[in-house]
Design an enzyme around this catalytic site. Sequence first.
Site, PDB file in Angstrom:
ATOM      1  N   GLU A   1      53.161  -3.279 -33.138  1.00 32.72           N
ATOM      2  CA  GLU A   1      53.293  -3.336 -34.439  1.00 32.72           C
ATOM      3  C   GLU A   1      54.096  -4.604 -34.871  1.00 32.72           C
ATOM      4  OE1 GLU A   1      55.546   0.256 -33.528  1.00 32.72           O
ATOM      5  OE2 GLU A   1      54.680   1.224 -35.341  1.00 32.72           O
TER       6      GLU A   1
ATOM      7  N   GLU B   1      52.692   5.984 -28.716  1.00 34.36           N
ATOM      8  CA  GLU B   1      53.772   6.864 -28.908  1.00 34.36           C
ATOM      9  C   GLU B   1      53.460   8.563 -28.644  1.00 34.36           C
ATOM     10  OE1 GLU B   1      52.678   4.152 -30.544  1.00 34.36           O
ATOM     11  OE2 GLU B   1      54.604   3.038 -30.972  1.00 34.36           O
TER      12      GLU B   1
HETATM   13  N1  COA Z   1      61.154   1.011 -22.766  1.00 34.45           N
HETATM   14  C1  COA Z   1      62.213   0.849 -21.529  1.00 34.45           C
HETATM   15  N2  COA Z   1      61.659   0.605 -20.522  1.00 34.45           N
HETATM   16  C2  COA Z   1      60.271   0.390 -20.214  1.00 34.45           C
HETATM   17  C3  COA Z   1      59.425   0.557 -21.076  1.00 34.45           C
HETATM   18  C4  COA Z   1      59.902   1.119 -22.618  1.00 34.45           C
HETATM   19  N3  COA Z   1      59.233   1.201 -23.534  1.00 34.45           N
HETATM   20  N4  COA Z   1      58.129   0.642 -20.590  1.00 34.45           N
HETATM   21  C5  COA Z   1      58.396   0.372 -19.376  1.00 34.45           C
HETATM   22  N5  COA Z   1      59.718   0.238 -19.133  1.00 34.45           N
HETATM   23  C6  COA Z   1      60.368  -0.042 -17.650  1.00 34.45           C
HETATM   24  C7  COA Z   1      60.140   1.119 -16.921  1.00 34.45           C
HETATM   25  O1  COA Z   1      61.110   1.982 -16.955  1.00 34.45           O
HETATM   26  C8  COA Z   1      60.030   0.474 -15.612  1.00 34.45           C
HETATM   27  O2  COA Z   1      61.689  -0.112 -15.127  1.00 34.45           O
HETATM   28  P1  COA Z   1      62.227   0.092 -13.873  1.00 34.45           P
HETATM   29  O3  COA Z   1      61.285  -0.916 -12.903  1.00 34.45           O
HETATM   30  O4  COA Z   1      63.552  -0.201 -13.834  1.00 34.45           O
HETATM   31  O5  COA Z   1      62.033   1.672 -13.290  1.00 34.45           O
HETATM   32  C9  COA Z   1      59.624  -1.045 -15.980  1.00 34.45           C
HETATM   33  O6  COA Z   1      59.797  -1.183 -17.184  1.00 34.45           O
HETATM   34  C10 COA Z   1      58.210  -1.038 -15.345  1.00 34.45           C
HETATM   35  O7  COA Z   1      57.460   0.117 -15.685  1.00 34.45           O
HETATM   36  P2  COA Z   1      56.421   0.692 -14.848  1.00 34.45           P
HETATM   37  O8  COA Z   1      55.685   1.748 -15.728  1.00 34.45           O
HETATM   38  O9  COA Z   1      56.823   0.980 -13.617  1.00 34.45           O
HETATM   39  O10 COA Z   1      55.219  -0.556 -14.888  1.00 34.45           O
HETATM   40  P3  COA Z   1      53.756  -0.714 -15.105  1.00 34.45           P
HETATM   41  O11 COA Z   1      53.381  -2.158 -14.893  1.00 34.45           O
HETATM   42  O12 COA Z   1      53.080   0.420 -14.193  1.00 34.45           O
HETATM   43  O13 COA Z   1      53.325  -0.303 -16.632  1.00 34.45           O
HETATM   44  C11 COA Z   1      53.858  -0.355 -19.065  1.00 34.45           C
HETATM   45  C12 COA Z   1      53.894  -0.985 -17.437  1.00 34.45           C
HETATM   46  C13 COA Z   1      54.435  -0.979 -19.973  1.00 34.45           C
HETATM   47  C14 COA Z   1      52.235  -0.086 -19.092  1.00 34.45           C
HETATM   48  C15 COA Z   1      54.278   1.260 -18.851  1.00 34.45           C
HETATM   49  O14 COA Z   1      55.415   1.091 -18.368  1.00 34.45           O
HETATM   50  C16 COA Z   1      54.389   1.874 -20.186  1.00 34.45           C
HETATM   51  O15 COA Z   1      53.001   2.480 -20.531  1.00 34.45           O
HETATM   52  N6  COA Z   1      55.306   2.128 -20.827  1.00 34.45           N
HETATM   53  C17 COA Z   1      55.349   2.830 -21.936  1.00 34.45           C
HETATM   54  C18 COA Z   1      55.050   1.649 -23.247  1.00 34.45           C
HETATM   55  C19 COA Z   1      55.341   2.682 -24.322  1.00 34.45           C
HETATM   56  O16 COA Z   1      55.101   3.951 -24.406  1.00 34.45           O
HETATM   57  N7  COA Z   1      55.682   1.891 -25.463  1.00 34.45           N
HETATM   58  C20 COA Z   1      56.040   2.766 -26.727  1.00 34.45           C
HETATM   59  C21 COA Z   1      57.270   2.928 -26.870  1.00 34.45           C
HETATM   60  S1  COA Z   1      57.328   3.845 -28.265  1.00 34.45           S
END
Ligand code: COA
Length: 702
Positions: A115, A135
């Site tokens: 976004e 989301e």
């Molecule tokens: N907000 C806060 N923390 C987040 C986050 C978010 N949107 N996305 C990831 N993190 C944090 C995780 O909690 C983790 O923290 P930790 O190591 O302290 O436990 C760290 O980032 C790494 O995330 P992880 O999922 O373990 O790593 P990954 O490399 O496998 O995946 C992403 C990375 C970004 C692809 C995955 O974390 C993801 O899909 N996140 C959600 C994104 C999302 O839904 N965004 C929209 C929010 S409205």
Amino acid sequence: MPPMPSPPREGTAVTLRRAGGIATLWIDNPPVNAISARVIAGLAEGLDAFEADRSLTGLVIACAGRTFVAGGDITMFDQPGFTPRPFNALLARIEAQDRPVVAALFGTVLGGGLELALACHGRVADPATRLGLPEITLGLLPGSLGTQRLPRLAGYAAALRMISSGGMIGAEEALALGIVDALAPEVTGAARAALAGLPLRRVSGLTPPDDAAPVLEQARAAAAARPWLPALTELVPCLEAVARPWAEGAAVEEAAFLRLMASAPSRALRHVFLAERAAARVPGADAAPRPVAQMGVLGAGTMGGGIAMACANAGLPVTLVDASAAGLERGLSLIDAAYAAMVKRGRLTPEAAAKRRARISGTLDMAALGPADMVIEAVFEDMALKLSVARELGQVCKPGAIIATNTSTLDVDAIAAATGRPGDVLGTHFFSPAQIMRLLEVVRGRDTAPDTLATVMGLAKRIGKAAVVSGVCYGFIGNRMAEAYMRESEAMQLEGASPGQIDGVAESPDWIGMAMGPSRMLDMAGVDVGARTVIEWIKGGQGPQDPAYRILCRTMFETGAHGQKTGQGYYRYAGREALANPETQGLAARLAAEHHVAARAHADEEIFERLLFPMVNEAAAILAGGIANRPGDIDVVWTAGYGFPGWRGGPLFMADEIGLDRIVARLDHYAATFGNPYGYWTVTPLLRDLAARGQRLTRSAS
Ligand code: COA
């Protein structure tokens, strides 16, 4: 070439760097540059400085670390008074700039990150970038104008697909859809170059494309198909509003987003997201992991083969050993068939499949496991065999190598002792098919060394598993709870309920929404597999010494009604179709008479309570006994491994939403109704105590 600004080094979440007449706003908020209040404030300050310095010709928004912004900070959503307004105001400000602003995308550009990029005048992406609006997987919609900008930029069809699936697309596809303007390996430099002469294209001002009508129809159908996900329903008016003036569409999205934030499914899904990440943090395992570059798997059965594939798929070379030539050959051909099926279904290119397959080498020679950094033993679930194999592995594996015993029931401590090096040993409980199922229970033995545990948790993440640590006990976390669920399912069948009636309640989204009810699940897993464990458990003196205990399943085992694979189980099968099985129902009636079980009519509510509440009670015992580290871990086990719907948050989150006091009252009610000779209905003190104090098991998401 003008000098490039370097990423910020310490402390600040956002830094404005000037070089060659261009400004770069660097976001540096590890681990994934999520948008937090601090990032918003930093971006606003950076914009102040950019706006004040008219000598600058344009602005690049870039990120330090491993990815461009991967979303809004999920932990922020639960803070009181949270709204997307401050971030949305910032996006409006970025879009309104009178000098070009370009986003430099790489990594995973998700949610609020996409976004943010859509509010810029242009977007340049590294070719490996993946983009998405996930989301919906949290029960939400994009709340920072994603529902309004994306359809304007990429069309309604692409917007619906991305928003309603929550999946990611690759950079090439994003380029084809017009979401990004160019691909370049060195994005920050390319974004700087793109600024020159870039028109101030403001996505909010674009005329919405004309593909709305059929897409809105699809959106309505998708919402009707999954009414338990209110985000899909809320998406329809958001998309409809794209045709209205910008401010009106923005207001529709904001109202929908705030309603969804407070909705039960979103709170549940956010709980699961955070619980999965919390589960990876294991108390007492904060040691440095041992390096793992070479895997070994012993036993080329379905489980061993699946584990080998899971490792190979993640890039790890695997030596697969079996004691018999026929076993090895069968195992390798199953692996070949599994890869061929993936290619056939278009899930994998033939080249990628060949590359993965080439990482697995089969041999009959146990000594070939010597160089492996970790060996997972997946031989048949038989204690004598497991012990003898453990003794051998203790000798063959190099010093420092980790030995995992894959088991769903056996005593990991006894197996660890047999290796002569119990610090290197733990249990793994993969779920079949191991290359697909996400859950991995990691069983910490009495003597498991902290770095052994840390290594295996790291490996689990590497091979894409949701790992949960369990202590040693019968069934570990998942199957121990499932035992209570199966017990009641079978008890109700003896009382006259049909498997279809019970499964119907378990599967109905009005009650739980399980992927599969208890009888269907056992028929698929194999009645023989389930029965054998129960028989051993009872024989060993640990299980209930109640002659009627799971007598239906135990008798079906003897009669050969082993489920789907034999065509006869709780159901009878015409191909894969499960039909009512009068034979099993007749057997249930005979067993009921033999064991003096009174017939009873079962309202759906009773079925629901008897399936869920004893499981919750067992979970409380698991927590009180220190078998699970935290309630969220238990919810991860059930959502990642047993088909419990994420939008319910897992059994414990669901229990909290129902109210622990009601659960305790109903357990007491059933104790009084059935008598309680074997203690099935005895409320765990922890549960009674929390209920009395009006508390929850899981943390409350607001
Ligand atoms: N907000 C806060 N923390 C987040 C986050 C978010 N949107 N996305 C990831 N993190 C944090 C995780 O909690 C983790 O923290 P930790 O190591 O302290 O436990 C760290 O980032 C790494 O995330 P992880 O999922 O373990 O790593 P990954 O490399 O496998 O995946 C992403 C990375 C970004 C692809 C995955 O974390 C993801 O899909 N996140 C959600 C994104 C999302 O839904 N965004 C929209 C929010 S409205």
